[in-house]
Design an enzyme around this catalytic site. Sequence first.
Site, short mmCIF file in Angstrom:
data_model
loop_
_atom_site.label_atom_id
_atom_site.label_comp_id
_atom_site.label_asym_id
_atom_site.label_seq_id
_atom_site.Cartn_x
_atom_site.Cartn_y
_atom_site.Cartn_z
N ASP A 1 41.13 42.49 15.24
CA ASP A 1 41.16 42.89 13.83
C ASP A 1 40.86 41.72 12.90
O ASP A 1 40.72 41.89 11.70
CB ASP A 1 42.51 43.52 13.46
CG ASP A 1 43.69 42.62 13.84
OD1 ASP A 1 43.78 42.25 15.01
OD2 ASP A 1 44.49 42.30 12.96
N ARG A 46 48.58 44.59 3.53
CA ARG A 46 48.93 43.79 2.33
C ARG A 46 47.65 43.37 1.63
O ARG A 46 47.59 42.30 1.02
CB ARG A 46 49.75 42.57 2.72
CG ARG A 46 49.03 41.78 3.74
CD ARG A 46 49.39 40.42 3.93
NE ARG A 46 48.74 40.07 5.19
CZ ARG A 46 48.72 38.91 5.70
NH1 ARG A 46 49.32 37.94 5.10
NH2 ARG A 46 48.10 38.68 6.83
N ARG A 61 40.00 37.47 -2.37
CA ARG A 61 39.06 36.97 -1.38
C ARG A 61 37.75 37.72 -1.51
O ARG A 61 37.72 38.89 -1.86
CB ARG A 61 39.75 37.16 -0.03
CG ARG A 61 38.93 37.50 1.13
CD ARG A 61 39.78 37.32 2.36
NE ARG A 61 40.13 38.61 2.94
CZ ARG A 61 40.82 38.74 4.07
NH1 ARG A 61 41.28 37.69 4.69
NH2 ARG A 61 41.08 39.92 4.55
#
Length: 495
Positions: free
Chosen positions: A254, A95, A178
């Site tokens: 991750d 996503r 981000r």
Amino acid sequence: MTRKDISIGTFENSFASLPDGFFARLDPPPVSEPVLLAFNSELADELGLETSHLSRDELALVFSGNAVPLGAEPLAAAYAGHQFGNFVPQLGDGRAILLGEVRDRAGRLRDLQLKGSGPTPFSRRGDGRSALGPVLREYLISEAMHRLGVPTTRALAAVLSGDRVLREGYKPGGVMTRVASSHIRVGSFQYFAARDDQAAIKRLMEYVIDRHYPEAAKAESPALALLQAVIERQAKLIAHWMMIGFVHGVMNTDNMALSGETIDFGPCAFMDAYHPDMVFSSIDQFGRYAYGRQPGIAQWNLARLAEALLPFIDQDEKKSVELASAAISDFAPIYHEIWLDGMRAKLGLVQKEEDDRALIGDLLDGLHRKGADFTLAFRRLGQVHRDVSAQAFLHLVEHDALLVDWLDRYRARATRDGGDAELRSAAMQRINPIYIPRNHLVEAALSAAIDEGDLGPFKKLHDVLAHPFDEKEGFEAYTLPAEPSERVYQTFCGT
Ligand code: AMP
Ligand code: MG
């Protein structure tokens, strides 16, 4: 149709120039009706972005993915990872979409990534979207972390998508932009290790060295030097988390960045009452990622990185294992040293004494016993060196007899440390924050934004957190733990 005529600056696409197997190229799937809710113009300026000529509507187009900025080559990166200890060979940006990199004013490459912008080839069963709540949450907490001095990804923009996403019921959707030093994770290496793709591991290693650890290139074994450098940065990062009471909540491999930045703010939270086993995340049933377990988990994750790098550490397999194991074992003493120095600084101590570890341990035991607020305890200890009495601290710990004795020991230790009491006090207030993103404040700001469409509390909290060490008159409510009725015990990914 995606617009492609808006420029926000010069993109470099170094990650996109890596071999095909590293990612899937795609334009972000458009959202329905993007509205810009928050934009970090200070960060945009630091990044050297040219956004001042753009309207809020145009910014909303760019930071929702509806307009791909000129020069960007969007992609979703491939990675694997251990989730709660179980290996998943294919995760990837399910996503998130990397727009590309820009060079900031300091000359560093920084990634711009959209999160929640829609499905990618890595979405598995997910919808690729994000609810607005987690977007605003990450915006607030990652910016607060930055202001607290912790290496972290940053928040550039938050956009309301105009779509509804199905979570526990329908929720308004959001897209977060981000900014990271890079999005390469331990899991990025694991992805290729799981496929036994040595050429790709080597390529990725060279890329990471070039981008984050150029000095490692000169070492006899660049792979070992890289591992050691990553270990050191992670030790520093986790020590910093521990010093401010931060619980990441999902320290899967991750979610550990090679750059040493805090990444993937999901159900993270700051502790109020000190408790070494504190867990907030609703999905962390067994407390794997509890506050006090974070250093050990970081070491475990780094061992997974070491495994992926093994073939490159030394030509001799046995020697590789020895060198990597030694590097991983070093994590504990390196971490401990940084933590101890950090805790000394929190207590305003400069010299080192043999008994400091016990002094700090006894304080933490006392805070634990009394369920005292971690942040306020250190802040109030900063006052005991001034002529004002220690009442504020003692009140917080309910005049616990052992802590009353401890305070005498601490004062004597501070006197031996030397230096000026006033300066010690000031130094402590520069390292012990008065404002942290307390869960109940974050939740209240999010629910005002989402349930009432009122961004006021979000903005106010954001502004308070921009100066975490400077106490401001009229903001006492932001310094206090929640009343029992408002306490937040659980946080959710909500992804
Ligand atoms: P996280 O634990 O949030 O870091 O996510 C773990 C993995 O799940 C990553 O590969 C994400 O891309 C993927 N993921 C999380 N939420 C979604 C979603 N809503 N749609 C698709 N993939 C997702
Ligand atoms: Mg993640």
